[in-house]
Design a protein around this motif. Structure first.
Motif, PDB file in Angstrom:
ATOM      1  N   GLN A 100       0.843  -1.200   0.000  1.00  0.00           N
ATOM      2  CA  GLN A 100       0.000   0.000   0.000  1.00  0.00           C
ATOM      3  C   GLN A 100       0.869   1.237   0.000  1.00  0.00           C
ATOM      4  OE1 GLN A 100      -2.397  -1.097   3.465  1.00  0.00           O
ATOM      5  NE2 GLN A 100      -4.093  -1.275   2.037  1.00  0.00           N
ATOM      6  N   VAL A 101       2.035   1.108   0.624  1.00  0.00           N
ATOM      7  CA  VAL A 101       2.983   2.215   0.632  1.00  0.00           C
ATOM      8  C   VAL A 101       4.344   1.666   0.224  1.00  0.00           C
ATOM      9  CG1 VAL A 101       4.082   4.021   2.003  1.00  0.00           C
ATOM     10  CG2 VAL A 101       1.750   3.314   2.536  1.00  0.00           C
ATOM     11  N   LEU A 102       5.013   2.399  -0.647  1.00  0.00           N
ATOM     12  CA  LEU A 102       6.377   2.028  -1.021  1.00  0.00           C
ATOM     13  C   LEU A 102       7.313   3.044  -0.372  1.00  0.00           C
ATOM     14  CD1 LEU A 102       8.217   0.217  -2.796  1.00  0.00           C
ATOM     15  CD2 LEU A 102       7.934   1.902  -4.606  1.00  0.00           C
ATOM     16  N   ILE A 103       8.250   2.546   0.414  1.00  0.00           N
ATOM     17  CA  ILE A 103       9.149   3.430   1.146  1.00  0.00           C
ATOM     18  C   ILE A 103      10.550   3.282   0.559  1.00  0.00           C
ATOM     19  CG2 ILE A 103      10.208   3.841   3.398  1.00  0.00           C
ATOM     20  CD1 ILE A 103       7.537   2.676   4.568  1.00  0.00           C
ATOM     21  N   LEU A 104      11.103   4.396   0.101  1.00  0.00           N
ATOM     22  CA  LEU A 104      12.432   4.327  -0.501  1.00  0.00           C
ATOM     23  C   LEU A 104      13.375   5.241   0.273  1.00  0.00           C
ATOM     24  CD1 LEU A 104      10.240   4.821  -3.249  1.00  0.00           C
ATOM     25  CD2 LEU A 104      12.141   3.516  -4.145  1.00  0.00           C
ATOM     26  N   ASP A 105      14.464   4.672   0.779  1.00  0.00           N
ATOM     27  CA  ASP A 105      15.423   5.448   1.561  1.00  0.00           C
ATOM     28  C   ASP A 105      16.636   5.749   0.690  1.00  0.00           C
ATOM     29  OD1 ASP A 105      17.070   6.618   3.369  1.00  0.00           O
ATOM     30  OD2 ASP A 105      16.929   5.046   4.879  1.00  0.00           O
ATOM     31  N   GLU A 106      16.653   6.934   0.122  1.00  0.00           N
ATOM     32  CA  GLU A 106      17.714   7.345  -0.795  1.00  0.00           C
ATOM     33  C   GLU A 106      18.078   6.226  -1.768  1.00  0.00           C
ATOM     34  OE1 GLU A 106      21.188   9.584   0.362  1.00  0.00           O
ATOM     35  OE2 GLU A 106      20.272   9.727   2.350  1.00  0.00           O
ATOM     36  N   PRO A 107      17.106   5.804  -2.560  1.00  0.00           N
ATOM     37  CA  PRO A 107      17.316   4.587  -3.359  1.00  0.00           C
ATOM     38  C   PRO A 107      18.403   4.742  -4.415  1.00  0.00           C
ATOM     39  CG  PRO A 107      15.310   5.692  -4.037  1.00  0.00           C
ATOM     40  CD  PRO A 107      15.783   6.398  -2.816  1.00  0.00           C
ATOM     41  N   PHE A 108      18.612   5.967  -4.896  1.00  0.00           N
ATOM     42  CA  PHE A 108      19.528   6.124  -6.026  1.00  0.00           C
ATOM     43  C   PHE A 108      20.814   6.826  -5.613  1.00  0.00           C
ATOM     44  CE2 PHE A 108      15.143   6.702  -8.029  1.00  0.00           C
ATOM     45  CZ  PHE A 108      14.947   5.336  -8.106  1.00  0.00           C
ATOM     46  N   GLY A 109      21.007   6.997  -4.305  1.00  0.00           N
ATOM     47  CA  GLY A 109      22.159   7.750  -3.813  1.00  0.00           C
ATOM     48  C   GLY A 109      23.493   7.161  -4.219  1.00  0.00           C
ATOM     49  N   ALA A 110      23.536   5.823  -4.335  1.00  0.00           N
ATOM     50  CA  ALA A 110      24.824   5.191  -4.602  1.00  0.00           C
ATOM     51  C   ALA A 110      25.077   4.990  -6.100  1.00  0.00           C
ATOM     52  CB  ALA A 110      24.887   3.848  -3.876  1.00  0.00           C
ATOM     53  N   LEU A 111      24.185   5.501  -6.937  1.00  0.00           N
ATOM     54  CA  LEU A 111      24.315   5.220  -8.372  1.00  0.00           C
ATOM     55  C   LEU A 111      24.985   6.383  -9.101  1.00  0.00           C
ATOM     56  CD1 LEU A 111      20.729   3.808  -8.938  1.00  0.00           C
ATOM     57  CD2 LEU A 111      22.824   2.535  -8.474  1.00  0.00           C
ATOM     58  N   ASP A 112      25.563   6.067 -10.259  1.00  0.00           N
ATOM     59  CA  ASP A 112      26.171   7.132 -11.056  1.00  0.00           C
ATOM     60  C   ASP A 112      25.046   7.983 -11.667  1.00  0.00           C
ATOM     61  OD1 ASP A 112      25.775   6.350 -14.107  1.00  0.00           O
ATOM     62  OD2 ASP A 112      26.116   4.514 -12.955  1.00  0.00           O
ATOM     63  N   PRO A 113      25.354   9.233 -12.044  1.00  0.00           N
ATOM     64  CA  PRO A 113      24.288  10.176 -12.466  1.00  0.00           C
ATOM     65  C   PRO A 113      23.437   9.673 -13.621  1.00  0.00           C
ATOM     66  CG  PRO A 113      26.361  11.323 -12.166  1.00  0.00           C
ATOM     67  CD  PRO A 113      26.662   9.869 -11.997  1.00  0.00           C
ATOM     68  N   ILE A 114      24.036   8.984 -14.582  1.00  0.00           N
ATOM     69  CA  ILE A 114      23.250   8.550 -15.739  1.00  0.00           C
ATOM     70  C   ILE A 114      22.271   7.459 -15.332  1.00  0.00           C
ATOM     71  CG2 ILE A 114      23.395   7.445 -18.011  1.00  0.00           C
ATOM     72  CD1 ILE A 114      26.107   8.916 -18.314  1.00  0.00           C
ATOM     73  N   THR A 115      22.773   6.475 -14.583  1.00  0.00           N
ATOM     74  CA  THR A 115      21.898   5.401 -14.105  1.00  0.00           C
ATOM     75  C   THR A 115      20.810   5.977 -13.211  1.00  0.00           C
ATOM     76  OG1 THR A 115      23.883   4.066 -14.060  1.00  0.00           O
ATOM     77  CG2 THR A 115      21.933   3.118 -13.073  1.00  0.00           C
ATOM     78  N   ARG A 116      21.179   6.972 -12.412  1.00  0.00           N
ATOM     79  CA  ARG A 116      20.207   7.578 -11.507  1.00  0.00           C
ATOM     80  C   ARG A 116      19.055   8.179 -12.306  1.00  0.00           C
ATOM     81  NH1 ARG A 116      22.865  12.010  -8.251  1.00  0.00           N
ATOM     82  NH2 ARG A 116      24.265  10.289  -7.772  1.00  0.00           N
ATOM     83  N   GLU A 117      19.390   8.916 -13.362  1.00  0.00           N
ATOM     84  CA  GLU A 117      18.326   9.526 -14.178  1.00  0.00           C
ATOM     85  C   GLU A 117      17.447   8.467 -14.813  1.00  0.00           C
ATOM     86  OE1 GLU A 117      19.424  12.499 -16.926  1.00  0.00           O
ATOM     87  OE2 GLU A 117      20.134  13.882 -15.366  1.00  0.00           O
ATOM     88  N   GLU A 118      18.093   7.399 -15.300  1.00  0.00           N
ATOM     89  CA  GLU A 118      17.314   6.312 -15.913  1.00  0.00           C
ATOM     90  C   GLU A 118      16.326   5.739 -14.915  1.00  0.00           C
ATOM     91  OE1 GLU A 118      20.749   4.486 -18.800  1.00  0.00           O
ATOM     92  OE2 GLU A 118      19.847   3.192 -17.284  1.00  0.00           O
ATOM     93  N   LEU A 119      16.838   5.478 -13.702  1.00  0.00           N
ATOM     94  CA  LEU A 119      15.984   4.850 -12.694  1.00  0.00           C
ATOM     95  C   LEU A 119      14.893   5.793 -12.205  1.00  0.00           C
ATOM     96  CD1 LEU A 119      18.409   2.583 -10.723  1.00  0.00           C
ATOM     97  CD2 LEU A 119      16.269   1.912 -11.755  1.00  0.00           C
TER      98      LEU A 119
END
Lengths: 278, 275
Positions: A172-191
Motif C-alpha cells: 500500500q505504501v512504497l518506502i524508498l530510503d535514498e534509493p539512487f544515492g549510490a548510483l552514477d548520475p546517468i543510471t540515476r536519471e534512468e531509474l
C-alpha cells in the motif's frame, strides 16, 4: 503554550479518512547525558497514490521518520496510521527499498523476488507466484538477468530488482530510503524515469527520502523539507504542481521549476544551513 | 585427421599442458626446500654420537611398512593404512558429532542474547582445557577407551565450531534481518534462506580449525588408550626402540592432517555462497 512560529509543523486538521497519517510523532532516545530528541511533533497526512519526497540535511531524522512508517522503530509519542490501523511492526504492506540494495547475495534475482511472494502468499499456486515474479522482472527490464546473482549485477540493476521485489508484493505504501544515492548520475536519471513510469502504472503511495532537489521536483507531488536536528520538525511542505504524466525536459523547462528549486535551496542552504560544511 | 587431434595445437590439450606445467612450477620451490631439509637432517644424523636415524636409514628400516601398508596381522600388528584408517574413523565419529552439536549450539548462542550471556563464559573457560585433560574424565565416565577417545575428539573440536558459528550468526548484516522482517519470513525460511547462507563462511572457519585440532588430539589420545591407531603405533614403536617407524608415522600423520585440511577447504569452496 508556546507561540507557534512559521517553521513549526503545520497542524492541519486530520481527515479521519486519510490514507496514511503521521500524527504528532516524536522520537526521543535516552542517552547517558539525558534524553536526545531526534524528531519532535511531526504531522503529515498522505493521500492514497501520492508521491511524497522527504529532504533534509544528514542527521535530521529522515530515516528515523521513515523507519517509524515502515515499523522498524516505534515512536516515543504519537502514532502512524495506515488506513486507520496503527503501525506497530514491519510488514509487506509497507515495502522498503533500502539504500544499499539488501538483496540476499546467495539468491538469484528471480529467487530474491520469489522469496517475498512466497512468504506473503504461501497459498497461491506455484505457477501464479512464478508468473508474478517474471512479470515484475520484466517490469524493470531484467528478464534476461533472472538467474543472475546480485554480485553479477550492476548497482542500477540491483536497485531495479529491489523495486521489483517491493512492488511484486502489492504494497500500500512504497518506502524508498535514498534509493539512487549510490548510483552514477546517468543510471540515476534512468531509474528516476523508470520509477516515475512504474508509479504512474501502479498508482502506489510513495514515501521517498532524497538528497537531490531535482529528483524530488521531477517525481514528487509534495516535497517535505525537514529542519535540522536535534528535535527536527517539518519545516515546510512544498506543493509541486507540474502536470502528470511528467517528462524531465518538460518539467525543467517550466519557469516554476526554478522558483521551486530556489525556494528549496533557500530553505536547505540559507534558512536551515547545516552547521558543518559537507 | 587423427594426427591433428593429438597435436599441441588442440587448445584443450594446450591448456591442460599449461596447467600441469604451472602446478609443477609451483611445486618446484617446495621440492627444493624439502630436499635441503632432508640433506641437513642426513648430515646432522651422520655426526658422531647422533641419537636419531637419518632419512636414508629411516627408509631402509621401514621399507616393509612403506611397501605394504595394507598388511594384516594379529591385534595391533597392522599395516600403516589400517592404523591411519582406525584413527581417521575415530576422528570422523567425534568430529561429525562435534560439527552437528557445535553448529546447533553456535546458532543458539548467536540468536539469543540471553543464551549468549549464559553460555559464552562457560565456553570460553572450557575451550582452554587441553584435549588430554579430558581423557581421564571421559575414561572414568565411559569406562572404555574407544568411546573415551571419541569423546576427546568431540570435546576438542566443538569449541571453535560453536564460537565461529555464534559469531557468524551475530554478524548477519542488519539489512538481511530487515528484509526478513518486512517480508515476514517464517522462522524456517529465515533459517534456510538468511541465517544459514549468511553464517556458512564462519561455520567453515570453525570446521577447519576443528579438523586440525581433532587430528592433533587423536594421536595424543591413542598413545594413552592403545589399540589399533596411528597414535598407539607411534608409542608402541618408541617402546620397541624402533625410532625409524616413529619418524615414518609422524610423516604420515602430517600428510593426513594436510589432506584433512584440504578436504574441508574443498568442501567449503563448493558450499560457501559466492558474493
Amino acid at each position: 503554550m508556546q507561540i507557534l512560529n512559521k517553521v513549526d509543523s503545520p497542524t492541519a486538521e486530520i481527515d479521519p479518512n486519510a490514507f496514511l497519517v503521521i500524527d504528532n510523532l516524536s522520537k526521543v532516545y535516552p542517552t547517558p547525558t539525558g534524553s536526545y530528541t531526534v524528531l519532535d511533533g511531526i504531522n503529515l497526512t498522505v493521500r492514497e497514490g501520492e508521491f511524497i519526497c522527504v529532504i533534509g540535511h544528514s542527521g535530521c531524522g529522515k530515516s528515523t521518520l521513515l523507519d517509524m512508517v515502515s515499523g522498524f522503530r516505534q515512536p516515543t509519542t504519537g502514532e502512524v496510521r495506515l488506513q486507520s490501523q496503527v503501525i506497530t511492526e514491519p510488514g509487506p504492506d509497507r515495502m522498503v527499498v533500502f539504500q544499499n540494495y539488501s538483496l540476499l547475495p546467495w539468491l538469484s534475482a528471480y529467487e530474491n523476488i520469489f522469496l517475498g511472494i512466497n512468504s506473503v502468499w504461501p497459498e497461491k499456486p506455484h505457477a501464479e507466484k512464478d508468473q508474478i515474479t517474471r512479470d515484475h522482472l520484466a517490469m524493470v527490464g531484467l528478464s534476461e538477468a533472472a538467474d543472475k546473482r546480485p554480485g553479477q549485477l550492476s548497482g542500477g540493476m540491483k536497485q531495479r530488482v529491489c523495486i521489483a521485489r517491493a512492488l511484486a508484493l502489492r504494497p500500500q505504501v512504497l518506502i524508498l530510503d535514498e534509493p539512487f544515492g549510490a548510483l552514477d548520475p546517468i543510471t540515476r536519471e534512468e531509474l528516476q524515469e523508470e520509477l516515475l513510469k512504474i508509479w504512474t502504472d501502479h498508482q502506489v503511495t510513495v514515501l521517498m527520502i532524497t538528497h537531490d532537489i531535482d529528483e524530488a521536483l521531477l517525481l514528487a507531488d509534495r516535497l517535505v523539507m525537514m529542519t535540522n536536528g536535534p528535535a527536527a520538525k517539518i519545516g515546510e511542505i512544498m506543493d509541486i504542481p507540474f502536470p502528470r504524466p511528467r517528462d524531465r525536459a518538460q518539467v525543467m523547462e517550466s519557469p516554476t521549476y526554478y522558483e521551486l528549486r530556489n525556494s528549496a535551496l533557500d530553505f536547505l542552504y540559507r534558512r536551515f544551513a547545516h552547521d558543518d560544511v559537507e | 585427421m587423427a594426427t591433428n587431434i593429438s597435436t599441441a595445437r588442440n587448445p584443450y590439450a594446450t591448456s591442460f599442458g599449461t596447467k600441469v606445467l604451472n602446478s609443477l612450477k609451483n611445486l618446484l620451490p617446495t621440492a627444493v626446500a624439502t630436499l635441503i631439509l632432508l640433506t641437513i637432517w642426513q648430515l646432522l644424523c651422520s655426526l658422531p654420537g647422533a641419537t636419531l636415524p637419518g632419512p636414508i636409514q629411516v627408509v631402509e628400516e621401514t621399507w616393509p611398512l612403506i611397501i605394504d601398508p595394507f598388511y594384516r596381522g594379529d591385534g595391533t600388528d597392522q599395516g600403516l593404512f589400517w592404523q591411519l584408517a582406525a584413527s581417521l574413523q575415530r576422528v570422523a565419529v567425534g568430529y561429525s558429532l562435534a560439527a552437528v552439536a557445535g553448529v546447533a549450539l553456535g546458532v543458539l548462542v548467536g540468536v539469543s542474547t540471553l543464551m549468549f550471556r549464559a553460555l559464552d563464559p562457560i565456553f570460553q573457560v572450557l575451550r582452554t582445557v587441553p584435549p588430554l585433560a579430558w581423557l581421564p574424565i571421559s575414561l572414568a565416565a565411559l569406562k572404555d577407551s574407544q568411546p573415551a577417545a571419541i569423546f576427546v575428539i568431540f570435546i576438542t573440536a566443538i569449541w571453535p565450531i560453536i564460537i565461529n558459528t555464534g559469531v557468524g550468526v551475530q554478524n548477519i548484516p542488519q539489512d538481511y534481518n530487515n528484509v526478513a522482517k518486512v517480508l515476514k519470513l517464517s522462522k524456517m525460511k529465515y533459517f534456510t534462506k538468511v541465517l544459514i547462507p549468511s553464517t556458512v563462511p564462519y561455520i567453515f572457519t570453525g570446521l577447519r580449525i576443528a579438523i586440525g585440532l581433532s587430528w592433533l588430539a587423536i594421536v595424543a589420545a591413542e598413545m594413552l588408550t592403545g589399540g589399533v591407531g596411528i597414535g598407539f603405533f607411534i608409542w608402541d614403536a618408541y617402546n620397541s626402540g624402533i625410532v625409524s617407524e616413529v619418524i615414518l608415522a609422524i610423516i604420515y600423520v602430517g600428510l593426513v592432517g594436510l589432506l584433512l585440511d584440504k578436504i574441508i577447504c574443498f568442501i567449503a569452496d563448493r558450499v560457501v555462497p559466492a558474493d
